[in-house]
Write a protein that holds these residues in place. Structure first.
Motif, PDB file in Angstrom:
ATOM      1  N   TRP A   1      57.992  27.605  63.982  1.00 52.91           N
ATOM      2  CA  TRP A   1      58.244  27.195  62.599  1.00 52.91           C
ATOM      3  C   TRP A   1      59.543  26.375  62.304  1.00 52.91           C
ATOM      4  CZ3 TRP A   1      58.619  33.046  61.165  1.00 52.91           C
ATOM      5  CH2 TRP A   1      59.858  33.660  61.213  1.00 52.91           C
ATOM      6  N   TYR A   2      59.487  25.755  61.151  1.00 49.99           N
ATOM      7  CA  TYR A   2      60.425  24.925  60.505  1.00 49.99           C
ATOM      8  C   TYR A   2      61.460  25.871  59.727  1.00 49.99           C
ATOM      9  CZ  TYR A   2      63.340  21.543  57.965  1.00 49.99           C
ATOM     10  OH  TYR A   2      64.452  21.049  57.476  1.00 49.99           O
ATOM     11  N   TYR A   3      62.666  25.889  59.656  1.00 49.77           N
ATOM     12  CA  TYR A   3      63.527  26.739  59.113  1.00 49.77           C
ATOM     13  C   TYR A   3      64.862  25.835  58.450  1.00 49.77           C
ATOM     14  CZ  TYR A   3      66.899  30.445  58.561  1.00 49.77           C
ATOM     15  OH  TYR A   3      67.699  31.568  58.139  1.00 49.77           O
ATOM     16  N   GLU A   4      65.076  26.370  57.434  1.00 48.31           N
ATOM     17  CA  GLU A   4      66.340  26.113  56.805  1.00 48.31           C
ATOM     18  C   GLU A   4      66.996  26.984  55.960  1.00 48.31           C
ATOM     19  OE1 GLU A   4      65.490  23.176  53.345  1.00 48.31           O
ATOM     20  OE2 GLU A   4      64.532  21.763  54.728  1.00 48.31           O
ATOM     21  N   ASP A   5      68.283  26.943  55.863  1.00 47.35           N
ATOM     22  CA  ASP A   5      68.972  27.936  54.971  1.00 47.35           C
ATOM     23  C   ASP A   5      70.197  27.188  54.643  1.00 47.35           C
ATOM     24  OD1 ASP A   5      71.251  27.985  56.830  1.00 47.35           O
ATOM     25  OD2 ASP A   5      70.478  29.801  57.831  1.00 47.35           O
ATOM     26  N   ILE A   6      71.043  27.797  53.871  1.00 39.79           N
ATOM     27  CA  ILE A   6      72.234  27.316  53.246  1.00 39.79           C
ATOM     28  C   ILE A   6      73.507  27.926  53.362  1.00 39.79           C
ATOM     29  CG2 ILE A   6      73.760  26.585  51.029  1.00 39.79           C
ATOM     30  CD1 ILE A   6      71.139  25.539  49.691  1.00 39.79           C
ATOM     31  N   GLU A   7      74.337  27.651  54.048  1.00 40.06           N
ATOM     32  CA  GLU A   7      75.712  28.339  54.396  1.00 40.06           C
ATOM     33  C   GLU A   7      76.509  28.748  53.097  1.00 40.06           C
ATOM     34  OE1 GLU A   7      79.285  28.417  57.737  1.00 40.06           O
ATOM     35  OE2 GLU A   7      77.776  26.876  57.575  1.00 40.06           O
ATOM     36  N   LYS A   8      76.452  30.111  52.640  1.00 40.61           N
ATOM     37  CA  LYS A   8      77.285  30.269  51.425  1.00 40.61           C
ATOM     38  C   LYS A   8      78.725  29.588  51.389  1.00 40.61           C
ATOM     39  CE  LYS A   8      74.621  34.386  50.271  1.00 40.61           C
ATOM     40  NZ  LYS A   8      74.398  35.885  50.025  1.00 40.61           N
ATOM     41  N   ALA A   9      79.178  29.907  52.265  1.00 41.78           N
ATOM     42  CA  ALA A   9      80.798  29.684  52.184  1.00 41.78           C
ATOM     43  C   ALA A   9      81.001  27.818  52.071  1.00 41.78           C
ATOM     44  CB  ALA A   9      81.615  29.834  53.502  1.00 41.78           C
ATOM     45  N   THR A  10      80.229  27.204  52.692  1.00 42.20           N
ATOM     46  CA  THR A  10      80.466  25.706  52.819  1.00 42.20           C
ATOM     47  C   THR A  10      79.359  24.834  51.728  1.00 42.20           C
ATOM     48  OG1 THR A  10      78.900  25.353  54.618  1.00 42.20           O
ATOM     49  CG2 THR A  10      81.252  25.739  55.023  1.00 42.20           C
ATOM     50  N   GLY A  11      78.366  25.511  51.471  1.00 39.81           N
ATOM     51  CA  GLY A  11      77.073  25.036  50.778  1.00 39.81           C
ATOM     52  C   GLY A  11      76.251  24.105  51.807  1.00 39.81           C
ATOM     53  N   ARG A  12      76.366  24.108  52.947  1.00 41.89           N
ATOM     54  CA  ARG A  12      75.878  22.998  53.984  1.00 41.89           C
ATOM     55  C   ARG A  12      74.506  23.795  54.286  1.00 41.89           C
ATOM     56  NH1 ARG A  12      77.225  23.293  60.345  1.00 41.89           N
ATOM     57  NH2 ARG A  12      75.169  22.915  60.608  1.00 41.89           N
ATOM     58  N   ARG A  13      73.337  22.847  54.239  1.00 41.01           N
ATOM     59  CA  ARG A  13      72.233  23.129  54.661  1.00 41.01           C
ATOM     60  C   ARG A  13      71.889  23.084  56.145  1.00 41.01           C
ATOM     61  NH1 ARG A  13      67.768  24.762  52.798  1.00 41.01           N
ATOM     62  NH2 ARG A  13      68.315  24.552  50.803  1.00 41.01           N
ATOM     63  N   ASN A  14      71.572  23.916  56.576  1.00 41.86           N
ATOM     64  CA  ASN A  14      71.146  24.138  58.159  1.00 41.86           C
ATOM     65  C   ASN A  14      69.528  24.110  58.189  1.00 41.86           C
ATOM     66  OD1 ASN A  14      73.808  25.064  59.032  1.00 41.86           O
ATOM     67  ND2 ASN A  14      73.613  26.835  57.970  1.00 41.86           N
TER      68      ASN A  14
END
Length: 124
Positions: free
Chosen positions: A80-93
């Motif tokens: 699967w392809y996965y994405e999230d956002i790191e809350k502390a930095t706003g960075r999309r992984n």
């Protein structure tokens, strides 16, 4: 487990990840279940719950696209392809992820992830 039950459980796991429903995800594991990601191994529902709860506090906006599921006996490989956002930095992984899952008595007994954060290909 039959193939339909395995696919259903994988789809439920995807939904639980997206909604960050830790309780739903934990219920899918056997009491002594194993969860392994690069550099980490968590054994048992209580330990897995602790780590998934920490994850839900640190990340949001999870998106998962299942690319393929391969099933043999009581095992499955999920790409699967996965994405999230790191809350502390706003960075999309972003990551391409393969998960090898073992099933026992209708639940997940082992979940092992192999992910690639260097070459994710969302639109493949």
């Amino acid at each position: 487990m039959n193939k339909e039950n395995i696919v259903s459980l994988i789809e439920q796991a995807r939904t639980a990840w997206i909604t960050q429903d830790v309780d739903a995800l934990i219920e899918m594991f056997t009491p002594d279940g194993e969860f392994i990601v690069p550099g980490q191994k968590w054994q048992g529902q209580a330990r897995i719950r602790e780590e998934l709860t920490n994850f839900s506090h640190q990340y949001s906006n999870v998106k998962i696209d299942i690319r393929r599921i391969i099933i043999e006996n009581n095992q499955a490989s999920v790409e699967w392809y996965y994405e999230d956002i790191e809350k502390a930095t706003g960075r999309r992984n972003q990551a391409d992820d393969v998960i090898i899952i073992d099933f026992k008595d209708g639940r997940i007994s082992r979940w092992r992830e192999y992910f690639d954060t260097e070459t994710p290909a969302r639109n493949q």
